[in-house]
Motif scaffolding. Sequence first.
Motif, PDB file in Angstrom:
ATOM      1  N   PRO A 101      -5.416  -1.068  13.842  1.00 27.17           N
ATOM      2  CA  PRO A 101      -6.389  -0.972  12.741  1.00 27.17           C
ATOM      3  C   PRO A 101      -5.942   0.002  11.645  1.00 27.17           C
ATOM      4  O   PRO A 101      -6.167  -0.245  10.463  1.00 27.17           O
ATOM      5  CB  PRO A 101      -7.670  -0.472  13.417  1.00 27.17           C
ATOM      6  N   LEU A 102      -5.298   1.085  12.041  1.00 31.28           N
ATOM      7  CA  LEU A 102      -4.780   2.041  11.062  1.00 31.28           C
ATOM      8  C   LEU A 102      -3.730   1.381  10.177  1.00 31.28           C
ATOM      9  O   LEU A 102      -3.778   1.489   8.950  1.00 31.28           O
ATOM     10  CB  LEU A 102      -4.180   3.257  11.777  1.00 31.28           C
ATOM     11  N   PHE A 103      -2.800   0.667  10.800  1.00 28.85           N
ATOM     12  CA  PHE A 103      -1.757  -0.015  10.038  1.00 28.85           C
ATOM     13  C   PHE A 103      -2.344  -1.111   9.150  1.00 28.85           C
ATOM     14  O   PHE A 103      -1.891  -1.312   8.026  1.00 28.85           O
ATOM     15  CB  PHE A 103      -0.683  -0.584  10.962  1.00 28.85           C
ATOM     16  N   ALA A 104      -3.365  -1.810   9.638  1.00 28.43           N
ATOM     17  CA  ALA A 104      -4.007  -2.859   8.835  1.00 28.43           C
ATOM     18  C   ALA A 104      -4.667  -2.247   7.602  1.00 28.43           C
ATOM     19  O   ALA A 104      -4.557  -2.784   6.491  1.00 28.43           O
ATOM     20  CB  ALA A 104      -5.035  -3.617   9.676  1.00 28.43           C
ATOM     21  N   THR A 105      -5.331  -1.122   7.782  1.00 32.65           N
ATOM     22  CA  THR A 105      -5.967  -0.437   6.651  1.00 32.65           C
ATOM     23  C   THR A 105      -4.919   0.020   5.644  1.00 32.65           C
ATOM     24  O   THR A 105      -5.096  -0.128   4.428  1.00 32.65           O
ATOM     25  CB  THR A 105      -6.792   0.770   7.147  1.00 32.65           C
ATOM     26  N   LEU A 106      -3.815   0.559   6.134  1.00 29.92           N
ATOM     27  CA  LEU A 106      -2.743   0.996   5.235  1.00 29.92           C
ATOM     28  C   LEU A 106      -2.121  -0.190   4.497  1.00 29.92           C
ATOM     29  O   LEU A 106      -1.779  -0.087   3.314  1.00 29.92           O
ATOM     30  CB  LEU A 106      -1.665   1.757   6.010  1.00 29.92           C
ATOM     31  N   ALA A 107      -1.993  -1.324   5.180  1.00 32.33           N
ATOM     32  CA  ALA A 107      -1.450  -2.523   4.528  1.00 32.33           C
ATOM     33  C   ALA A 107      -2.381  -2.988   3.413  1.00 32.33           C
ATOM     34  O   ALA A 107      -1.920  -3.366   2.325  1.00 32.33           O
ATOM     35  CB  ALA A 107      -1.236  -3.631   5.556  1.00 32.33           C
ATOM     36  N   GLU A 108      -3.689  -2.948   3.654  1.00 24.63           N
ATOM     37  CA  GLU A 108      -4.663  -3.315   2.620  1.00 24.63           C
ATOM     38  C   GLU A 108      -4.570  -2.360   1.441  1.00 24.63           C
ATOM     39  O   GLU A 108      -4.602  -2.788   0.283  1.00 24.63           O
ATOM     40  CB  GLU A 108      -6.084  -3.290   3.190  1.00 24.63           C
ATOM     41  N   TRP A 109      -4.460  -1.062   1.736  1.00 26.95           N
ATOM     42  CA  TRP A 109      -4.346  -0.074   0.672  1.00 26.95           C
ATOM     43  C   TRP A 109      -3.080  -0.334  -0.147  1.00 26.95           C
ATOM     44  O   TRP A 109      -3.108  -0.275  -1.373  1.00 26.95           O
ATOM     45  CB  TRP A 109      -4.331   1.347   1.248  1.00 26.95           C
ATOM     46  N   ALA A 110      -1.988  -0.608   0.541  1.00 28.65           N
ATOM     47  CA  ALA A 110      -0.712  -0.863  -0.140  1.00 28.65           C
ATOM     48  C   ALA A 110      -0.834  -2.060  -1.075  1.00 28.65           C
ATOM     49  O   ALA A 110      -0.402  -2.011  -2.232  1.00 28.65           O
ATOM     50  CB  ALA A 110       0.397  -1.088   0.883  1.00 28.65           C
ATOM     51  N   GLU A 111      -1.444  -3.126  -0.589  1.00 27.04           N
ATOM     52  CA  GLU A 111      -1.597  -4.329  -1.406  1.00 27.04           C
ATOM     53  C   GLU A 111      -2.442  -4.053  -2.653  1.00 27.04           C
ATOM     54  O   GLU A 111      -2.149  -4.537  -3.741  1.00 27.04           O
ATOM     55  CB  GLU A 111      -2.226  -5.449  -0.572  1.00 27.04           C
ATOM     56  N   ASP A 115       0.968  -1.161  -6.863  1.00 26.74           N
ATOM     57  CA  ASP A 115       1.278  -1.405  -8.274  1.00 26.74           C
ATOM     58  C   ASP A 115       0.781  -0.250  -9.140  1.00 26.74           C
ATOM     59  O   ASP A 115       1.434   0.147 -10.109  1.00 26.74           O
ATOM     60  CB  ASP A 115       0.703  -2.739  -8.742  1.00 26.74           C
ATOM     61  N   LYS A 116      -0.357   0.336  -8.779  1.00 27.00           N
ATOM     62  CA  LYS A 116      -0.878   1.490  -9.517  1.00 27.00           C
ATOM     63  C   LYS A 116       0.023   2.707  -9.326  1.00 27.00           C
ATOM     64  O   LYS A 116       0.226   3.495 -10.267  1.00 27.00           O
ATOM     65  CB  LYS A 116      -2.297   1.811  -9.056  1.00 27.00           C
ATOM     66  N   VAL A 117       0.552   2.863  -8.143  1.00 28.61           N
ATOM     67  CA  VAL A 117       1.495   3.958  -7.884  1.00 28.61           C
ATOM     68  C   VAL A 117       2.736   3.778  -8.752  1.00 28.61           C
ATOM     69  O   VAL A 117       3.209   4.734  -9.374  1.00 28.61           O
ATOM     70  CB  VAL A 117       1.870   4.025  -6.385  1.00 28.61           C
ATOM     71  N   GLU A 118       3.227   2.565  -8.816  1.00 27.90           N
ATOM     72  CA  GLU A 118       4.413   2.295  -9.631  1.00 27.90           C
ATOM     73  C   GLU A 118       4.132   2.560 -11.115  1.00 27.90           C
ATOM     74  O   GLU A 118       4.960   3.155 -11.817  1.00 27.90           O
ATOM     75  CB  GLU A 118       4.901   0.860  -9.428  1.00 27.90           C
ATOM     76  N   GLU A 119       2.952   2.158 -11.585  1.00 29.68           N
ATOM     77  CA  GLU A 119       2.573   2.422 -12.979  1.00 29.68           C
ATOM     78  C   GLU A 119       2.515   3.927 -13.238  1.00 29.68           C
ATOM     79  O   GLU A 119       2.971   4.413 -14.275  1.00 29.68           O
ATOM     80  CB  GLU A 119       1.215   1.799 -13.292  1.00 29.68           C
ATOM     81  N   ALA A 120       1.954   4.679 -12.314  1.00 31.62           N
ATOM     82  CA  ALA A 120       1.872   6.134 -12.466  1.00 31.62           C
ATOM     83  C   ALA A 120       3.260   6.751 -12.500  1.00 31.62           C
ATOM     84  O   ALA A 120       3.519   7.665 -13.293  1.00 31.62           O
ATOM     85  CB  ALA A 120       1.042   6.732 -11.324  1.00 31.62           C
TER      86      ALA A 120
END
Length: 127
Positions: A101-111, A115-120
Motif C-alpha cells: 500500500p505504501l508503494f501504491a500510494t507513492l506510485a499515485e503521487w509520482a503519477e 511533472d510538477k517536480v520537473e517544472e519546479a
Amino acid sequence: MTDATSRPVAVDVDPEAACPIAPVVDIVFSRWTTPILWALHEYGRQRFVELERRITRITPKVLTQRLRRLERDGLVVRTYHPEVPPRVEYEISELGRSLAPLFATLAEWAEANLDKVEEARVAYDAD
C-alpha cells in the motif's frame, strides 16, 4: 517548554531521532531496495540470476549485499535447496508484502506530481 514570554523555546533535538519515519525510510528506500522488492512482488520467487537480469544496472556484489540486508530486515526470504547444483531462491516475505500500500500510494503521487517536480526544477535552474 516555554520562556517567560510564553514562546516555545528551541530544544536541541536530533531531527533524525525526532522523525518517526526515518528508520523506515532508511530500510525501505535505500538504493536498490525498491527495485528488488518490486521485482519479487511482481514476479514472485526468483533465483539470483533472474533478479540480476531484471535489475540490469545492479552489480552482482551489490545485489548480494542488498538481498542479505533485506533478508536480515525480514523483507525477503531466502530458500536454499541442497541439490546438485545447489539452488537458492528469493521471495518477498509477508512483512515485505505489507509495504505494497505504501508503494501504491507513492506510485499515485509520482503519477500526479513528477511533472510538477520537473517544472519546479526547470524554473529553479533557469534562475
